[in-house]
Design a protein around this motif. Structure first.
Motif, PDB file in Angstrom:
ATOM      1  N   VAL A   2     -19.535  15.768  53.863  1.00  0.00           N
ATOM      2  CA  VAL A   2     -18.587  16.817  54.258  1.00  0.00           C
ATOM      3  C   VAL A   2     -18.415  16.853  55.769  1.00  0.00           C
ATOM      4  CG1 VAL A   2     -18.229  19.324  54.328  1.00  0.00           C
ATOM      5  CG2 VAL A   2     -18.955  18.229  52.203  1.00  0.00           C
ATOM      6  N   GLU A   3     -19.508  16.673  56.506  1.00  0.00           N
ATOM      7  CA  GLU A   3     -19.440  16.695  57.965  1.00  0.00           C
ATOM      8  C   GLU A   3     -18.610  15.532  58.503  1.00  0.00           C
ATOM      9  OE1 GLU A   3     -22.548  16.750  61.791  1.00  0.00           O
ATOM     10  OE2 GLU A   3     -23.270  16.741  59.707  1.00  0.00           O
ATOM     11  N   SER A   4     -18.775  14.373  57.879  1.00  0.00           N
ATOM     12  CA  SER A   4     -17.991  13.222  58.326  1.00  0.00           C
ATOM     13  C   SER A   4     -16.507  13.392  58.005  1.00  0.00           C
ATOM     14  CB  SER A   4     -18.533  11.942  57.663  1.00  0.00           C
ATOM     15  OG  SER A   4     -18.330  11.978  56.247  1.00  0.00           O
ATOM     16  N   ILE A   5     -16.202  14.032  56.884  1.00  0.00           N
ATOM     17  CA  ILE A   5     -14.785  14.283  56.535  1.00  0.00           C
ATOM     18  C   ILE A   5     -14.146  15.233  57.545  1.00  0.00           C
ATOM     19  CG2 ILE A   5     -13.245  15.314  54.808  1.00  0.00           C
ATOM     20  CD1 ILE A   5     -15.206  14.302  52.668  1.00  0.00           C
ATOM     21  N   ASN A   6     -14.840  16.275  57.924  1.00  0.00           N
ATOM     22  CA  ASN A   6     -14.296  17.261  58.863  1.00  0.00           C
ATOM     23  C   ASN A   6     -14.050  16.667  60.247  1.00  0.00           C
ATOM     24  OD1 ASN A   6     -14.253  19.370  56.988  1.00  0.00           O
ATOM     25  ND2 ASN A   6     -16.386  19.924  57.413  1.00  0.00           N
ATOM     26  N   LYS A   7     -14.755  15.596  60.570  1.00  0.00           N
ATOM     27  CA  LYS A   7     -14.565  14.957  61.866  1.00  0.00           C
ATOM     28  C   LYS A   7     -13.461  13.912  61.848  1.00  0.00           C
ATOM     29  CE  LYS A   7     -19.372  15.529  63.352  1.00  0.00           C
ATOM     30  NZ  LYS A   7     -20.616  14.832  63.754  1.00  0.00           N
ATOM     31  N   THR A   8     -12.920  13.655  60.675  1.00  0.00           N
ATOM     32  CA  THR A   8     -11.913  12.599  60.544  1.00  0.00           C
ATOM     33  C   THR A   8     -10.518  13.154  60.782  1.00  0.00           C
ATOM     34  OG1 THR A   8     -13.321  11.471  58.931  1.00  0.00           O
ATOM     35  CG2 THR A   8     -10.985  10.828  59.017  1.00  0.00           C
ATOM     36  N   LYS A   9      -9.666  12.401  61.497  1.00  0.00           N
ATOM     37  CA  LYS A   9      -8.267  12.741  61.724  1.00  0.00           C
ATOM     38  C   LYS A   9      -7.438  11.476  61.551  1.00  0.00           C
ATOM     39  CE  LYS A   9      -5.198  15.330  64.744  1.00  0.00           C
ATOM     40  NZ  LYS A   9      -5.085  16.147  65.973  1.00  0.00           N
ATOM     41  N   LEU A  10      -6.536  11.509  60.587  1.00  0.00           N
ATOM     42  CA  LEU A  10      -5.714  10.354  60.264  1.00  0.00           C
ATOM     43  C   LEU A  10      -4.451  10.355  61.118  1.00  0.00           C
ATOM     44  CD1 LEU A  10      -5.999  10.573  56.372  1.00  0.00           C
ATOM     45  CD2 LEU A  10      -7.460   9.297  57.957  1.00  0.00           C
ATOM     46  N   LYS A  11      -3.969   9.159  61.442  1.00  0.00           N
ATOM     47  CA  LYS A  11      -2.781   9.051  62.286  1.00  0.00           C
ATOM     48  C   LYS A  11      -1.497   9.304  61.508  1.00  0.00           C
ATOM     49  CE  LYS A  11      -4.816   5.794  65.580  1.00  0.00           C
ATOM     50  NZ  LYS A  11      -4.703   4.449  66.205  1.00  0.00           N
ATOM     51  N   HIS A  12      -1.449   8.872  60.252  1.00  0.00           N
ATOM     52  CA  HIS A  12      -0.238   8.990  59.455  1.00  0.00           C
ATOM     53  C   HIS A  12      -0.597   9.474  58.054  1.00  0.00           C
ATOM     54  CE1 HIS A  12       1.996   6.907  62.594  1.00  0.00           C
ATOM     55  NE2 HIS A  12       1.046   5.960  62.595  1.00  0.00           N
ATOM     56  N   GLY A  13       0.395  10.028  57.371  1.00  0.00           N
ATOM     57  CA  GLY A  13       0.167  10.490  56.008  1.00  0.00           C
ATOM     58  C   GLY A  13      -0.117   9.354  55.050  1.00  0.00           C
ATOM     59  N   SER A  14       0.350   8.157  55.381  1.00  0.00           N
ATOM     60  CA  SER A  14       0.098   7.012  54.496  1.00  0.00           C
ATOM     61  C   SER A  14      -1.370   6.607  54.468  1.00  0.00           C
ATOM     62  CB  SER A  14       0.956   5.825  54.934  1.00  0.00           C
ATOM     63  OG  SER A  14       0.666   5.468  56.275  1.00  0.00           O
ATOM     64  N   ASP A  15      -2.155   7.084  55.447  1.00  0.00           N
ATOM     65  CA  ASP A  15      -3.580   6.737  55.476  1.00  0.00           C
ATOM     66  C   ASP A  15      -4.397   7.540  54.489  1.00  0.00           C
ATOM     67  OD1 ASP A  15      -2.924   5.015  57.514  1.00  0.00           O
ATOM     68  OD2 ASP A  15      -3.451   6.428  59.111  1.00  0.00           O
ATOM     69  N   ILE A  16      -3.765   8.554  53.861  1.00  0.00           N
ATOM     70  CA  ILE A  16      -4.511   9.409  52.938  1.00  0.00           C
ATOM     71  C   ILE A  16      -4.984   8.609  51.722  1.00  0.00           C
ATOM     72  CG2 ILE A  16      -4.314  11.424  51.428  1.00  0.00           C
ATOM     73  CD1 ILE A  16      -2.431  12.663  53.416  1.00  0.00           C
ATOM     74  N   VAL A  17      -4.161   7.659  51.246  1.00  0.00           N
ATOM     75  CA  VAL A  17      -4.526   6.907  50.043  1.00  0.00           C
ATOM     76  C   VAL A  17      -5.809   6.099  50.268  1.00  0.00           C
ATOM     77  CG1 VAL A  17      -3.755   5.136  48.433  1.00  0.00           C
ATOM     78  CG2 VAL A  17      -2.121   6.782  49.333  1.00  0.00           C
ATOM     79  N   GLY A  18      -5.864   5.338  51.336  1.00  0.00           N
ATOM     80  CA  GLY A  18      -7.069   4.555  51.616  1.00  0.00           C
ATOM     81  C   GLY A  18      -8.276   5.438  51.861  1.00  0.00           C
ATOM     82  N   PHE A  19      -8.045   6.581  52.534  1.00  0.00           N
ATOM     83  CA  PHE A  19      -9.165   7.486  52.805  1.00  0.00           C
ATOM     84  C   PHE A  19      -9.712   8.074  51.514  1.00  0.00           C
ATOM     85  CE2 PHE A  19     -10.821  11.683  54.181  1.00  0.00           C
ATOM     86  CZ  PHE A  19     -11.823  11.235  55.028  1.00  0.00           C
ATOM     87  N   LEU A  20      -8.816   8.436  50.571  1.00  0.00           N
ATOM     88  CA  LEU A  20      -9.275   8.957  49.284  1.00  0.00           C
ATOM     89  C   LEU A  20     -10.052   7.896  48.511  1.00  0.00           C
ATOM     90  CD1 LEU A  20      -6.258  11.119  48.017  1.00  0.00           C
ATOM     91  CD2 LEU A  20      -8.519  11.925  48.672  1.00  0.00           C
ATOM     92  N   GLN A  21      -9.617   6.662  48.577  1.00  0.00           N
ATOM     93  CA  GLN A  21     -10.345   5.601  47.892  1.00  0.00           C
ATOM     94  C   GLN A  21     -11.753   5.450  48.464  1.00  0.00           C
ATOM     95  OE1 GLN A  21      -7.843   2.149  48.284  1.00  0.00           O
ATOM     96  NE2 GLN A  21      -6.400   2.834  46.690  1.00  0.00           N
ATOM     97  N   GLU A  22     -11.866   5.532  49.786  1.00  0.00           N
ATOM     98  CA  GLU A  22     -13.187   5.444  50.411  1.00  0.00           C
ATOM     99  C   GLU A  22     -14.063   6.622  50.024  1.00  0.00           C
ATOM    100  OE1 GLU A  22     -15.132   5.143  54.914  1.00  0.00           O
ATOM    101  OE2 GLU A  22     -12.940   5.167  54.623  1.00  0.00           O
ATOM    102  N   LEU A  23     -13.477   7.843  50.031  1.00  0.00           N
ATOM    103  CA  LEU A  23     -14.245   9.023  49.622  1.00  0.00           C
ATOM    104  C   LEU A  23     -14.670   8.919  48.168  1.00  0.00           C
ATOM    105  CD1 LEU A  23     -12.327  12.004  51.289  1.00  0.00           C
ATOM    106  CD2 LEU A  23     -14.507  11.006  51.975  1.00  0.00           C
ATOM    107  N   GLU A  24     -13.771   8.402  47.340  1.00  0.00           N
ATOM    108  CA  GLU A  24     -14.101   8.276  45.926  1.00  0.00           C
ATOM    109  C   GLU A  24     -15.279   7.310  45.728  1.00  0.00           C
ATOM    110  OE1 GLU A  24     -11.683   7.740  41.718  1.00  0.00           O
ATOM    111  OE2 GLU A  24     -10.858   6.930  43.575  1.00  0.00           O
TER     112      GLU A  24
END
Length: 511
Positions: A378-400
């Motif tokens: 959770v702490e690492s997620i809160n520190k993350t800031k994506l540059k574009h909305g298209s990065d959400i898909v890859g980030f969700l895959q990594e979180l999953e």
């Protein structure tokens, strides 16, 4: 009709006005004489012997207008003249007309007999030449004071003469009104007698009318009673007929309401049938689409461990639902004006209610390990800031992947705890990081259930894809530890279930 008496009155003045050069003006009935005082005689010029004064000069000196002097008729005579045609009684109208004719004739006769101002002046000049000569001397005197006093005396004399003429005229009007009153008094007497006769005749007519009305009233009452009886009978018959008609109307109304209800039912059924047919036509393509979507859903079901919670224009929130309430987290993505995405995450135990599979009730030892690893995630997620909305898909895959690995490790630890019961111990690594833990498992001997070997495993963030650091403790020295290490390297490979396979290898070696 009664004969009217004649009315006589005269417009001829009964007085005369004489002029003299005295300071007083005397007006008497019959002859009037005015003399000037002897003091004014001293200012006369003795050499004047011819009278040169004319009427206009005297009128101007006296302050009188050169036009003829007018006398107005009083309001009483004027109103009588204006209203003479309004009398409805012929006697009064005739009397008023005759009276006004006589008045007008007298005025016209006097007007014709009177002469103009110049003629009157010549007559006075012939009879009073001495007085006019004195007046001329005063008015034309070279002494301004004497001329001014003479003019003032002449003005007062003219005013007195004018007032006297008006007095004579008003006196004549009073005589005329008195004569009119006497004429109307006679007619008033005739009116009184006619009124008395009319009142007597009216009384007789009223008595006769009352008697006739009384006789007619009895007949009318009898006829009215008969008419009322006939009307009552007809009214009763009409009421009975109306009652029958009302009953018939009520029956027809009930029948109409029944027919309307049936009609509404038929219309509703017809509309329902039309809707059913329309829906049937729509169902065919919708059924094919629904079957296709169901196939896609079944294909994708279970592929992801997260589900969307909130999706709008600026925010996306997803939930990772684990086997325990401690592993359920919520991840949100917020879009700012620049297009970048801010990530927020928190543990959300309430998401466990949405889990349909098996739920794990963790022990305190395993709970400590899970809470530490979930906190770091959770702490690492809160520190993350994506540059574009298209990065959400890859980030969700990594979180999953990270969340799924933690879920798998938790389930594996729960299984080991159940297998070895009280022979397992887990604690934080005092020299490691937040997610580093030491897992100790006691392996017992099959002959006397005593502890034959204690194996300590170092669990860190790289588990289960990196080799484990294992410490083997043989309290009695009966186990070939080197042979066991070679067997573990040969049989237990990194991957999911790595810890379980290692424990199974140790247990099999001890048999």
């Amino acid at each position: 009709s009664r004969r009217r008496s004649s009315h006589r009155f005269s417009l001829t003045p009964g007085t005369k006005v004489d002029f003299s050069m005295d300071q007083e003006i005397k007006v008497d009935q019959g002859n009037t004489e005015a003399d000037m005082t002897a003091d004014s005689q001293d200012h006369l010029e003795k050499d004047a012997t011819v009278v040169e004064l004319d009427n206009n000069e005297i009128m101007t000196a006296a302050g009188l207008p050169l036009s003829p002097f007018s006398l107005e008729i009083s309001d009483l005579l004027a109103n009588a003249n204006n209203s003479s045609e309004d009398f409805r009684n012929p006697l009064v109208a005739e009397a008023m007309a005759g009276f006004l004719h006589a008045v007008c004739g007298e005025v016209e006769m006097k007007a014709e007999s009177s002469s103009d101002g110049d003629s009157c002046f010549n007559t006075i000049a012939e009879e009073n030449s001495a007085q006019l000569l004195e007046l001329q001397t005063i008015l034309r005197s070279s002494d301004a004071l004497t001329a001014s006093q003479g003019k003032e005396e002449l003005k007062r004399l003219a005013q007195s003469a004018q007032a006297f003429v008006e007095f004579e005229w008003h006196s004549w009007e009073v005589q005329v009104v008195d004569s009119l009153a006497k004429a109307l008094d006679g007619i008033a007497g005739e009116f009184v007698e006619s009124e008395e006769r009319l009142m007597s005749s009216t009384t007789l007519a009223d008595d006769a009318l009352e008697a006739v009305s009384l006789m007619e009233g009895r007949a009318v009452q009898r006829t009215r009673r008969q008419s009322m009886a006939r009307r009552k009978t007809a009214s009763q018959a009409l009421e009975a007929e109306i009652a029958l008609l009302e009953q018939e109307v009520a029956r027809e109304k009930a029948a109409l309401e029944t027919m309307q209800a049936k009609q509404r039912t038929h219309v509703a059924g017809k509309e329902a049938l039309r809707d059913h047919l329309a829906l049937s036509e729509k169902v065919k393509p919708s059924r094919a689409l629904a079957e296709s979507l169901q196939h896609r859903f079944l294909t994708l079901k279970g592929m992801h461990s997260w589900s969307p919670l909130v999706i709008d224009e600026t925010t996306i929130v997803v939930g990772f639902i684990g086997a325990s309430s401690k592993t359920c987290i919520k991840v949100g993505f917020s879009f700012d004006k620049t297009g970048s995405v801010t990530c927020q995450s928190s543990v959300e135990p309430s998401l466990i209610k949405q889990r349909r599979g098996k739920k794990l009730k963790l022990t305190p030892l395993i709970t400590e390990y899970v809470v530490a690893n979930i906190g770091v995630l959770v702490e690492s997620i809160n520190k993350t800031k994506l540059k574009h909305g298209s990065d959400i898909v890859g980030f969700l895959q990594e979180l999953e992947m990270l969340h799924g690995r933690l879920e798998t490790t938790t389930s594996e630890l729960f299984g080991l705890y159940k297998r070895y019961n009280g022979g397992i111990l887990m604690e934080a690594d005092p020299v490691g990081g937040k997610t580093d833990f030491l897992l100790s498992v006691d392996f017992t001997s099959l002959s006397d259930d005593s502890t034959a070997l204690r194996a300590t495993f170092e669990l860190n963030s790289s588990y289960p894809f990196a080799p484990l650091n294992i410490s083997l403790d043989d309290p009695e020295g009966k186990v070939d530890v080197d042979s066991m290490r070679r067997q573990l390297v040969k049989s237990a490979k990194p991957g999911f279930g790595y810890l379980s396979r290692t424990c199974d290898t140790v247990a099999a070696f001890l048999r």
